[in-house]
Write an enzyme that holds these catalytic residues in place. Structure first.
Site, mmCIF file in Angstrom:
data_model
loop_
_atom_site.group_PDB
_atom_site.id
_atom_site.type_symbol
_atom_site.label_atom_id
_atom_site.label_comp_id
_atom_site.label_asym_id
_atom_site.label_seq_id
_atom_site.Cartn_x
_atom_site.Cartn_y
_atom_site.Cartn_z
ATOM 1 C CD1 TRP A 130 -2.639 1.624 0.495
ATOM 2 C CD2 TRP A 130 -2.058 1.831 2.648
ATOM 3 N NE1 TRP A 130 -3.390 2.636 1.039
ATOM 4 C CE2 TRP A 130 -3.045 2.791 2.354
ATOM 5 C CE3 TRP A 130 -1.546 1.779 3.946
ATOM 6 C CZ2 TRP A 130 -3.525 3.686 3.314
ATOM 7 C CZ3 TRP A 130 -2.020 2.661 4.887
ATOM 8 C CH2 TRP A 130 -2.997 3.605 4.574
ATOM 9 C CG ASP A 211 -2.261 -2.629 7.471
ATOM 10 O OD1 ASP A 211 -3.356 -2.583 8.079
ATOM 11 O OD2 ASP A 211 -1.911 -1.762 6.639
ATOM 12 C CE LYS A 246 -10.103 0.104 3.647
ATOM 13 N NZ LYS A 246 -9.700 1.103 2.703
HETATM 14 C C1 LMR Z 1 -6.906 2.296 -0.350
HETATM 15 O O1 LMR Z 1 -5.871 1.641 -0.344
HETATM 16 O O2 LMR Z 1 -7.425 2.709 -1.396
HETATM 17 C C2 LMR Z 1 -7.619 2.601 0.930
HETATM 18 O O3 LMR Z 1 -6.995 1.946 1.979
HETATM 19 C C3 LMR Z 1 -7.807 4.040 1.170
HETATM 20 C C4 LMR Z 1 -6.543 4.757 1.498
HETATM 21 O O4 LMR Z 1 -6.516 5.435 2.528
HETATM 22 O O5 LMR Z 1 -5.576 4.677 0.740
#
Ligand code: LMR
Length: 399
Positions: A130, A211, A246
């Site tokens: 992420w 996470d 979510k």
């Molecule tokens: C995402 O990865 O799109 C979500 O977790 C929202 C974010 O805060 O990035």
């Protein structure tokens, strides 16, 4: 005075989502941000949450500051959901859990704690991960490295390479792992692979930072948290960030939790105190409303059953949409690219689309996916899936 402040280039996820809101095209499709939309394309208010909120509004009371660690009942219920109601570590009182501002807030408080008590440690995140993982941990002053994870050729996991890299990390290194529904690839470790990873983490004396932002969106609430329980039972030094954004569809309420599994109850009490000190330094104490909603749903048998059933429906709808787009792309893109939609799990699929293909999807077809090629399949529905498949086919085939 502020002359030299440069322009913010924007966030790869949040800024794109904001661009989407401003796009005037009527057929636009938002597959960028990790948000679950229902089949009508709307953001659901879960029935259990609505009922809990109605009851809450009937009994509006005074609103003092919450404790630095958050609402006690929320912390307790969040811990039980993450670790299992009957977890040995819970029974022994050796888990320090506090309420945080969503999953990101949990990561930040955890990162501050690590920087303070493990100043020489670095962190390793998956390649890719992420986007905000790097931002949060670097922001807290940690050096961020990567371990091999995604196999671009197969759309699967480079597990042997991942294990080999982790097996060479320095003692007290921190390994960031995704519990389920890996963001951005949708590729998870199997239970057997988790079982292989655990002894490596132990042997190398590493800290696992898990996470878990998508509990309930993979195989189920219990199944998705299985790795957390395996790590806790094995005694791996463990930090867990979890989010209710979510699975309660409560994005704007910023409900999350941070848990640190300790050796014994006195150690957990000391760790909790230092986490509270990090909270005080960041934002003093968390807000009340969302935490009350989550706690009231989790504590009430009927609301909880309704919530779990609705979450299961969301999970199944995502799977159905994966099948729809997979079918819609038959004969239009190569099979390796197409197979990803059904092989990967959770909200995201790593489509394998190039940056220029992603750009054309947005500019010519108003279909928004991340520059990395990550698609939020939870934004597909019965009305837009064919259009998305045709748009992908068009940008993949035409040079
Ligand atoms: C995402 O990865 O799109 C979500 O977790 C929202 C974010 O805060 O990035």
């Amino acid at each position: 005075m502020f002359d030299r402040v440069p322009a913010y280039p924007g966030d790869p996820i949040l800024s794109l989502n904001e661009d989407f809101q401003l796009d005037p095209r009527p057929d636009k499709v938002n597959l960028s941000i990790g948000i679950y939309f229902d089949d009508a394309g709307t953001l659901p208010v879960m029935d259990a949450v609505r009922r809990a909120e109605t009851a809450l509004l009937e009994s509006i009371g005074p609103r003092p500051y919450l404790p630095m660690a958050g609402l006690p009942q929320y912390r307790e219920l969040a811990q039980a959901l993450v670790f299992g109601a009957h977890s040995d570590a819970r029974t022994a009182g050796r888990i320090a859990t506090l309420q945080t501002l969503g999953g990101s807030g949990a990561l930040k408080v955890g990162a501050d704690f690590l920087k303070r008590y493990f100043p020489a440690s670095q962190i390793w995140i998956s390649d890719p991960s992420w986007e905000n993982h790097r931002v949060v941990f670097e922001g807290a002053g940690l050096t961020v490295n990567t371990y091999p994870y995604y196999d671009e050729q197969t759309g699967g996991l480079r597990f042997a390479d991942m294990l080999e890299t982790i097996d060479r990390l320095p003692e007290r290194g921190v390994v960031l792992l995704h519990a389920c529904c890996h963001n951005p690839t949708g590729v998870d470790l199997s239970p057997a692979q988790w079982a292989e990873l655990v002894p490596v983490l132990q042997r190398r004396k590493l800290i696992a930072f898990v996470d878990m932002a998508y509990q309930g969106f993979g195989a189920g609430l219990e199944e998705d948290a299985a790795c957390v329980r395996v790590l806790a039972d094995a005694g791996v030094p463990l930090i867990v960030a979890n989010s209710f954004s979510k699975n309660f569809s409560l994005y704007g309420e910023r409900c999350g939790a941070l848990s640190v599994v300790c050796k014994d109850a006195p150690e957990a009490a000391r760790v909790l105190g230092q986490l509270m000190s990090a909270v005080r330094a960041n934002y003093s104490n968390p807000p009340t409303h969302g935490a009350r909603l989550v706690a009231n749903v989790l504590a009430d048998a009927s609301l909880r059953a309704s919530w779990e059933a609705e979450l299961a429906t969301m999970r199944e709808r995502i799977l159905a949409m994966r099948g729809t787009i997979h079918a819609g792309l038959a004969g239009r893109v190569d099979e390796v690219m197409r197979a990803r939609y059904v092989a990967q799990r959770g909200m995201f699929t790593y489509t394998g689309l190039s940056e220029s293909q992603v750009e054309r999807l947005r500019s010519e077809y108003a279909v928004y996916v991340l520059r990395s090629g990550r698609m939020c399949v939870a934004g597909l529905n019965g009305r837009n899936a064919d259009y998305v498949a045709s748009s992908i086919a068009a940008v993949v085939v035409r040079p």
